[in-house]
Design a protein around this motif. Sequence first.
Motif, mmCIF file in Angstrom:
data_model
loop_
_atom_site.group_PDB
_atom_site.id
_atom_site.type_symbol
_atom_site.label_atom_id
_atom_site.label_comp_id
_atom_site.label_asym_id
_atom_site.label_seq_id
_atom_site.Cartn_x
_atom_site.Cartn_y
_atom_site.Cartn_z
ATOM 1 N N UNK A 3 0.678 -1.443 0.025
ATOM 2 C CA UNK A 3 -0.260 0.136 -0.442
ATOM 3 C C UNK A 3 1.059 1.209 -0.102
ATOM 4 N N UNK A 4 1.719 0.910 0.732
ATOM 5 C CA UNK A 4 3.230 2.517 0.667
ATOM 6 C C UNK A 4 2.951 2.263 -0.657
ATOM 7 N N UNK A 5 3.620 1.780 -1.327
ATOM 8 C CA UNK A 5 4.607 2.050 -2.426
ATOM 9 C C UNK A 5 2.810 2.035 -3.895
ATOM 10 N N UNK A 14 9.249 14.592 -7.459
ATOM 11 C CA UNK A 14 9.415 15.320 -7.399
ATOM 12 C C UNK A 14 8.901 16.071 -5.662
ATOM 13 N N UNK A 15 7.410 15.386 -5.560
ATOM 14 C CA UNK A 15 6.367 16.538 -4.802
ATOM 15 C C UNK A 15 6.315 15.158 -3.546
ATOM 16 N N UNK A 16 7.078 13.852 -3.053
ATOM 17 C CA UNK A 16 7.408 13.161 -2.430
ATOM 18 C C UNK A 16 8.239 13.774 -1.319
#
Length: 69
Positions: A3-5, A14-16
Amino acid sequence: SRIHGLIQSSYAASSRPSVKTAVRHWVRFCALYGISPFRPQVADNWDAKVVEEIILMMFLNYLLSTCFQ
């Protein structure tokens, strides 16, 4: 971790970092007030909607007072 992936894949690389920062602020805010960071669905409960709105306003105030000093 799957789910995290999947969540990470929905954001551009760039937004992570900013998303991670926002989540950290939310978790810290919740810990400060002793509430769960996982909020309930409140579609049919007027009182619960009001509580959630108050929590969101408190979070905004928290962000303004901690991030923009």
